[in-house]
Scaffold this motif. Structure first.
Motif, PDB file in Angstrom:
ATOM      1  N   VAL A 131      15.650  -8.172  16.669  1.00  0.00           N
ATOM      2  CA  VAL A 131      14.192  -8.344  16.655  1.00  0.00           C
ATOM      3  C   VAL A 131      13.780  -8.785  15.255  1.00  0.00           C
ATOM      4  N   LEU A 132      12.833  -9.695  15.214  1.00  0.00           N
ATOM      5  CA  LEU A 132      12.293 -10.163  13.931  1.00  0.00           C
ATOM      6  C   LEU A 132      11.138  -9.243  13.521  1.00  0.00           C
ATOM      7  N   ILE A 133      11.280  -8.640  12.379  1.00  0.00           N
ATOM      8  CA  ILE A 133      10.248  -7.720  11.887  1.00  0.00           C
ATOM      9  C   ILE A 133       9.250  -8.449  10.986  1.00  0.00           C
ATOM     10  N   PRO A 140       5.823  -1.609  12.730  1.00  0.00           N
ATOM     11  CA  PRO A 140       5.037  -1.043  13.832  1.00  0.00           C
ATOM     12  C   PRO A 140       5.750   0.153  14.460  1.00  0.00           C
ATOM     13  N   ASP A 141       4.986   1.180  14.825  1.00  0.00           N
ATOM     14  CA  ASP A 141       5.608   2.364  15.420  1.00  0.00           C
ATOM     15  C   ASP A 141       6.074   2.116  16.844  1.00  0.00           C
ATOM     16  N   THR A 142       5.766   0.925  17.354  1.00  0.00           N
ATOM     17  CA  THR A 142       6.223   0.556  18.700  1.00  0.00           C
ATOM     18  C   THR A 142       7.567  -0.151  18.677  1.00  0.00           C
ATOM     19  N   LEU A 143       8.122  -0.403  17.502  1.00  0.00           N
ATOM     20  CA  LEU A 143       9.351  -1.200  17.396  1.00  0.00           C
ATOM     21  C   LEU A 143      10.556  -0.465  17.978  1.00  0.00           C
ATOM     22  N   GLU A 179       9.613   3.254   8.927  1.00  0.00           N
ATOM     23  CA  GLU A 179       8.162   3.184   8.771  1.00  0.00           C
ATOM     24  C   GLU A 179       7.751   1.999   7.899  1.00  0.00           C
ATOM     25  N   ARG A 180       8.550   1.731   6.882  1.00  0.00           N
ATOM     26  CA  ARG A 180       8.231   0.623   5.966  1.00  0.00           C
ATOM     27  C   ARG A 180       9.495   0.150   5.258  1.00  0.00           C
ATOM     28  N   ILE A 181       9.408  -1.079   4.771  1.00  0.00           N
ATOM     29  CA  ILE A 181      10.466  -1.694   3.972  1.00  0.00           C
ATOM     30  C   ILE A 181       9.814  -2.237   2.709  1.00  0.00           C
ATOM     31  N   ILE A 182      10.360  -1.894   1.580  1.00  0.00           N
ATOM     32  CA  ILE A 182       9.884  -2.433   0.308  1.00  0.00           C
ATOM     33  C   ILE A 182      10.970  -3.352  -0.249  1.00  0.00           C
ATOM     34  N   TYR A 183      10.576  -4.544  -0.684  1.00  0.00           N
ATOM     35  CA  TYR A 183      11.571  -5.483  -1.207  1.00  0.00           C
ATOM     36  C   TYR A 183      10.998  -6.251  -2.394  1.00  0.00           C
TER      37      TYR A 183
END
Length: 657
Positions: free
Chosen positions: A474-476, A492-495, A580-584
């Motif tokens: 899946v592409l986030i 998204p919490d639906t992922l 929940e999140r990705i930081i880059y």
């Protein structure tokens, strides 16, 4: 035509001498008095040219301006150091990487840390025979040489006549010696009618030779004690722009090519200053270039804002002479009085006039710019009737007007102000009654070298899969914002839950360059870690650029994949996880907010920087609330680094100055 030119020059300058003979005689007599026991040598030069009015005036020009020029009293004290440098260069050989040589030279210099040779004024040691030989050689270059015939007498005196091009240069036969330093193809220009007398083409030819043979390595800071022995100096493979351009002046003048050295004390937008050469071409244009590194006519530092530009001269600037006589403390940049303001040759300038308070009791004020750490002077002016006037000033720059006390302590005289295009002056004063919130993503502006590499993150994709090969995924998120800051992706919490998460780069030329990725499980405040997976190996030129660098917590290291496109890096968490999140953060300069570092924000009040408190960065942005609005700010990283720049905050973003 040639004879008429010099006859006209003689008549013109004899008339000029008559008009200002009294002032010039005073300067000449002052120089003769300062010569002390060496006076007879200088008088011998004047007597030698008594029957040649033009050469006599050239001799007077040199003697009038002798005071203030220095050489080493005993060069034998320096020979052990020069010999040690020579030996090191021989041992390491031409095949050794220049940066390895640099490190060895730094180590060698530590052994000579206590070397301080005594200096003496040239007026006390220069000999008659040396000055006469220099004058005669320079006149041959002017009158009979192919590349200086367009100079008038005043230009000749500054661009060719001086017996040295820089302070502490040995008083030796440099004109003869350097004339043999790689003059390849210069003589061939005589066979082309267009280039026969072209100082421009001669400069291009000679500078190309220098680049080919010397292969210069430019360093930002001086790494070693200066070397003035020519056969040693010209073999050193690294140096600052100032060191290369200083050497170039002597090399070019030895061929009769009229070249000088210009510099800006400090860039208007970033740290450090810069030096370069300028050619007085046959059409009268002043053409900048970098000696040994880039030729006249090639783009040179285009778009880099400069507050002021000065030319190093042989003749003394009377305003600087007066400054040095009157002031107990003078900043280093103005301690040598041999400078000429040439700012208007490089840019559209404006004038700044400010009033100072009644309590101000000093004769001089300085125009300052910020150098990433402190305010530094770029111009000076006398204070008259409570006003100070700076002329020919670069625009679109933030300045501060200040003075120094007798001990060199900086005393601000104005609020910082923006001198904008059109010559408008806008004070920058923090309003302590009206507060605002600042959201900060960087501590330093994005410069061109960063912009070029940050674009490699464009089109990168963050994907999740239950398949280690990502055949189904899946592409986030797809990267479209290439600004050089850290980014936060809210998942998204639906992922749902996935075991494998990665960054994939499909764009050609990207090499999957990314500096840092942090995955946060839903409900967790700390990043989670798994097994690092992705494309193995690295680009051949960067053995440290493996995929592991993405998770080492260092923004200055990055993945440099062996594939131009199609490479990827990610983590196997060993179980399906819900993020929940990705930081880059993309490959950059390390000046974006770095999680874990401690920062401190300042604003400028009437007398200095005022702290707004320290913060430990827990995200890729810092938020400061209830900050005095409309001010000049500075964000420091107290954990590491040195690049920090002043900024204003306008329309919700940092504006760098």
């Amino acid at each position: 035509m040639k004879i008429n030119k010099f006859l006209y020059g003689a008549v013109f300058f004899m008339g000029l001498l008559t008009a200002c003979d009294n002032d010039r005689d005073i300067l000449l007599e002052e120089a003769l008095e300062k010569a002390g026991n060496n006076r007879t040598e200088l008088e011998q030069v004047l007597a030698h040219y008594a029957g040649d009015s033009i050469k006599l005036e050239a001799a007077k020009f040199l003697i009038r301006n002798l005071p203030g020029h220095y050489s080493y009293a005993d060069t034998s004290e320096l020979i052990p150091y020069y010999d040690a440098v020579d030996s090191l260069l021989v041992v390491m050989g031409d095949s050794t990487d220049k940066w390895v040589v640099r490190d060895s030279l730094v180590s060698l210099n530590r052994k000579f840390a206590d070397l301080h040779a005594r200096r003496v004024q040239d007026v006390k040691i220069v000999t008659a025979s040396f000055l006469m030989q220099n004058i005669d050689s320079a006149f041959v270059q002017w009158r009979d040489g192919p590349w200086a015939r367009h100079l008038d007498f005043e230009q000749f005196c500054e661009y060719l006549l001086p017996y040295k091009a820089e302070e502490l240069q040995p008083i030796d036969d440099w004109r003869t010696r350097l004339r043999r330093f790689h003059p390849d193809h210069l003589d061939e220009l005589a066979y082309c009618d267009l280039y026969r007398n072209s100082a421009l083409q001669a400069a291009i030819t000679l500078n190309s030779n220098l680049w080919y043979y010397m292969h210069p390595g430019i360093t930002e800071e001086n790494i070693m004690k200066p070397v003035y022995r020519w056969h040693t100096r010209l073999r050193i493979p690294v140096g600052t722009c100032s060191e290369y351009t200083s050497a170039a002046v002597s090399i070019f003048r030895s061929q009769g090519i009229p070249v000088a050295m210009d510099f800006t004390p400090q860039w208007a937008f970033r740290s450090l200053g810069h030096s370069w050469n300028v050619l007085l071409a046959e059409d009268g244009k002043r053409i900048p270039f970098s000696g040994v590194t880039s030729n006249p006519g090639q783009p040179h530092k285009l778009g880099e804002r400069m507050p002021k530009v000065f030319r190093r001269t042989y003749s003394m600037n009377p305003e600087l002479k007066l400054l040095l006589q009157r002031e107990k403390y003078v900043p280093e940049v103005f301690r040598e009085p041999f400078l000429k303001d040439v700012t208007e040759e490089y840019m559209q300038c404006g004038n700044i006039c400010l009033e100072v308070s009644k309590e101000f009791n000093r004769r001089y004020a300085y125009l300052m710019v910020f150098n990433d750490r402190e305010w530094v002077p770029v111009d000076f002016a006398q204070v008259s009737n409570r006003q100070v006037f700076f002329d020919k000033v670069g625009m679109n720059t933030v300045y501060l007007v200040a003075c120094y006390d007798g001990e060199g302590i900086l005393l601000p005289l104005s609020a910082p102000f923006l001198f904008s295009y059109g010559g408008q002056l806008r004070p920058i004063v923090a309003d302590t009654l009206h507060k605002t919130n600042l959201v900060l993503y960087r501590k330093y502006p994005v410069l061109p070298h960063v912009q070029e590499i940050i674009m490699r993150i464009d089109s990168g994709e963050f994907q999740a899969s239950c398949d280690v090969n990502f055949k189904k995924h899946v592409l986030i998120h797809r990267v479209t914002d290439c600004s050089a800051t850290g980014k936060e992706i809210m998942v998204p919490d639906t992922l749902g839950r996935y075991r494998y998460w990665r960054y994939f780069q499909p764009k050609s030329g990207s090499y999957c360059n990314i500096a840092d990725i942090r995955f946060y499980e839903r409900g967790a405040n700390r990043p989670i870690f798994g097994k690092i997976i992705g494309t193995d190996g690295h680009w051949d030129g960067n053995p440290d650029g493996t995929k592991e660098k993405v998770f080492d917590g260092d923004l200055l290291t990055f993945f440099d994949a062996p594939l131009s496109f199609g490479a990827w890096v990610g983590m196997d968490f060993g179980r399906p996880v819900e993020l929940e999140r990705i930081i880059y953060t993309g490959r950059g300069d390390g000046n974006s907010i770095d999680i874990g570092d401690i920062y401190e924000l300042f604003y400028w009040d009437s007398q200095g920087w005022v702290s707004l408190g320290r913060k430990n960065a827990t995200n890729i942005r810092l938020t400061y609330r209830n900050v005095p609005g409309g001010g000049l700010y500075l964000l420091r990283d107290l954990t590491k680094g040195k690049n920090e720049r002043i900024f204003t905050y306008e329309n919700g973003r940092q504006v760098w100055w």
